[in-house]
Motif scaffolding. Structure first.
Motif, PDB file in Angstrom:
ATOM      1  N   MET A 169       0.815  -1.201   0.000  1.00 57.14           N
ATOM      2  CA  MET A 169       0.000   0.000   0.000  1.00 57.14           C
ATOM      3  C   MET A 169       0.861   1.269   0.000  1.00 57.14           C
ATOM      4  O   MET A 169       0.485   2.287  -0.587  1.00 57.14           O
ATOM      5  N   THR A 170       2.022   1.208   0.646  1.00 53.39           N
ATOM      6  CA  THR A 170       2.941   2.338   0.620  1.00 53.39           C
ATOM      7  C   THR A 170       3.439   2.578  -0.800  1.00 53.39           C
ATOM      8  O   THR A 170       3.477   3.723  -1.281  1.00 53.39           O
ATOM      9  N   GLU A 171       3.806   1.498  -1.478  1.00 57.58           N
ATOM     10  CA  GLU A 171       4.263   1.614  -2.868  1.00 57.58           C
ATOM     11  C   GLU A 171       3.159   2.189  -3.756  1.00 57.58           C
ATOM     12  O   GLU A 171       3.408   3.042  -4.614  1.00 57.58           O
ATOM     13  N   MET A 172       1.935   1.735  -3.519  1.00 63.32           N
ATOM     14  CA  MET A 172       0.797   2.214  -4.292  1.00 63.32           C
ATOM     15  C   MET A 172       0.585   3.714  -4.055  1.00 63.32           C
ATOM     16  O   MET A 172       0.381   4.483  -4.999  1.00 63.32           O
ATOM     17  N   PHE A 173       0.644   4.116  -2.798  1.00 58.13           N
ATOM     18  CA  PHE A 173       0.430   5.511  -2.441  1.00 58.13           C
ATOM     19  C   PHE A 173       1.501   6.411  -3.074  1.00 58.13           C
ATOM     20  O   PHE A 173       1.189   7.453  -3.667  1.00 58.13           O
ATOM     21  N   LEU A 174       2.752   5.981  -3.003  1.00 58.92           N
ATOM     22  CA  LEU A 174       3.852   6.785  -3.535  1.00 58.92           C
ATOM     23  C   LEU A 174       3.871   6.787  -5.061  1.00 58.92           C
ATOM     24  O   LEU A 174       4.554   7.609  -5.674  1.00 58.92           O
ATOM     25  N   GLY A 175       3.110   5.882  -5.677  1.00 59.32           N
ATOM     26  CA  GLY A 175       2.999   5.865  -7.133  1.00 59.32           C
ATOM     27  C   GLY A 175       2.053   6.920  -7.671  1.00 59.32           C
ATOM     28  O   GLY A 175       1.974   7.110  -8.890  1.00 59.32           O
ATOM     29  N   SER A 176       1.337   7.595  -6.787  1.00 60.86           N
ATOM     30  CA  SER A 176       0.431   8.659  -7.224  1.00 60.86           C
ATOM     31  C   SER A 176       1.231   9.870  -7.681  1.00 60.86           C
ATOM     32  O   SER A 176       2.304  10.170  -7.143  1.00 60.86           O
ATOM     33  N   ASN A 177       0.702  10.578  -8.660  1.00 61.99           N
ATOM     34  CA  ASN A 177       1.322  11.818  -9.115  1.00 61.99           C
ATOM     35  C   ASN A 177       1.002  12.914  -8.097  1.00 61.99           C
ATOM     36  O   ASN A 177      -0.176  13.163  -7.797  1.00 61.99           O
ATOM     37  N   PRO A 178       1.995  13.595  -7.517  1.00 63.57           N
ATOM     38  CA  PRO A 178       1.711  14.589  -6.471  1.00 63.57           C
ATOM     39  C   PRO A 178       0.756  15.691  -6.924  1.00 63.57           C
ATOM     40  O   PRO A 178      -0.146  16.082  -6.167  1.00 63.57           O
ATOM     41  N   ASP A 179       0.940  16.182  -8.144  1.00 69.98           N
ATOM     42  CA  ASP A 179       0.040  17.231  -8.632  1.00 69.98           C
ATOM     43  C   ASP A 179      -1.374  16.688  -8.828  1.00 69.98           C
ATOM     44  O   ASP A 179      -2.362  17.366  -8.526  1.00 69.98           O
ATOM     45  N   GLY A 180      -1.475  15.464  -9.345  1.00 73.23           N
ATOM     46  CA  GLY A 180      -2.786  14.838  -9.501  1.00 73.23           C
ATOM     47  C   GLY A 180      -3.439  14.569  -8.156  1.00 73.23           C
ATOM     48  O   GLY A 180      -4.651  14.754  -7.989  1.00 73.23           O
TER      49      GLY A 180
END
Length: 259
Positions: A169-180
């Motif tokens: 879940m950490t990997e998934m969360f960090l895969g998000s685009n910060p601006d998005g």
């Protein structure tokens, strides 16, 4: 499968299950991708044509500049349905996915069969929490938010007993685009379904997590009261209840859809 174009934004979509089965569309929480449903898809795809997607700003979908809105997310969904030639789908959305589901239930009634709104909210009268989170991510990035985010998402016992799930879940969360991610936070901050929820006509199940600090049970209870005929189910979990209690969650949704 190829990405689907939604007004210029490529949306990553995955379809599982028989082509001739009723459609069931799944929508993720903020800061996750379509793989948050991996525990449910094997069972659900035996009965349904399961459609998963990465919301704009997440996973393998595009991240065009904001602002975003719940209407924008809803129209992305309609673009997916149109591209797949699906006239009507059941909907299961968790957290932000439940917010998009509320928009669809009120504004695209002819496209929605049964509606499952899980661990979600309908309005934030106090917007300070979202304002603070947006400022935090702008200044410090997503990595500094991982710890507090996992504490909101899962109970302490689950976090301690499931390090592999926490890593995933950490990997998934960090895969998000910060601006998005920020643009999605802005859409959540500004949503208000108080007036539109009573117009929803789809058979609706609202799921709450009994230990959920992000979208407390009272929020789900208020949603269920506002939607005519809505049912309420409680699961012994925190916010991401489908991962903390996968078997119970899978059965709860399947029983409602097949009833």
């Amino acid at each position: 499968m190829p990405k689907i174009d939604a007004d210029g934004c490529p949306i990553n979509v995955e379809v599982t299950g028989p082509d001739n089965a009723p459609a069931l569309m799944l929508s993720n929480s903020l800061g996750t991708n379509l793989h948050m449903w991996d525990d449910q898809v094997p069972a659900w795809s035996q009965h349904f044509r399961v459609v998963r997607y990465d919301r704009r700003g997440h996973g393998q979908s595009g991240s065009p500049p904001g602002p975003y809105s719940m209407e924008r997310f809803g129209r992305d969904v309609l673009a997916i349905l149109d591209a797949l030639k699906i006239d009507k789908t059941h909907w299961c959305g968790l957290s932000m996915g439940g917010m998009v589901g509320q928009w669809l239930g009120a504004h695209a009634r002819d496209r929605i069969g049964k509606l499952i709104l899980s661990n979600t909210q309908y309005n934030y009268a106090d917007k300070s929490g979202w304002i603070d989170r947006i400022k935090f991510v702008r200044e410090k990035g997503l990595a500094q938010l991982v710890g507090p985010n996992m504490e909101r998402w899962f109970t302490k016992g689950f976090r301690e007993a499931n390090p592999q799930a926490m890593a995933r879940m950490t990997e998934m969360f960090l895969g998000s685009n910060p601006d998005g991610y920020i643009a999605c936070c802005e859409a959540i901050r500004d949503m208000n379904f108080t007036a539109s929820n009573p117009t929803i006509t789809a058979p609706t199940l609202v799921i709450v997590g009994t230990h959920d600090p992000a979208t407390p049970p009272v929020a789900g209870e208020q949603i269920a009261k506002a939607i005519p005929g809505a049912k309420l189910a409680a699961i012994d979990a925190s916010h991401i209840s489908n991962i903390e209690q996968p078997a119970v969650y899978t059965k709860t949704v399947l029983d409602f859809l097949r009833s």
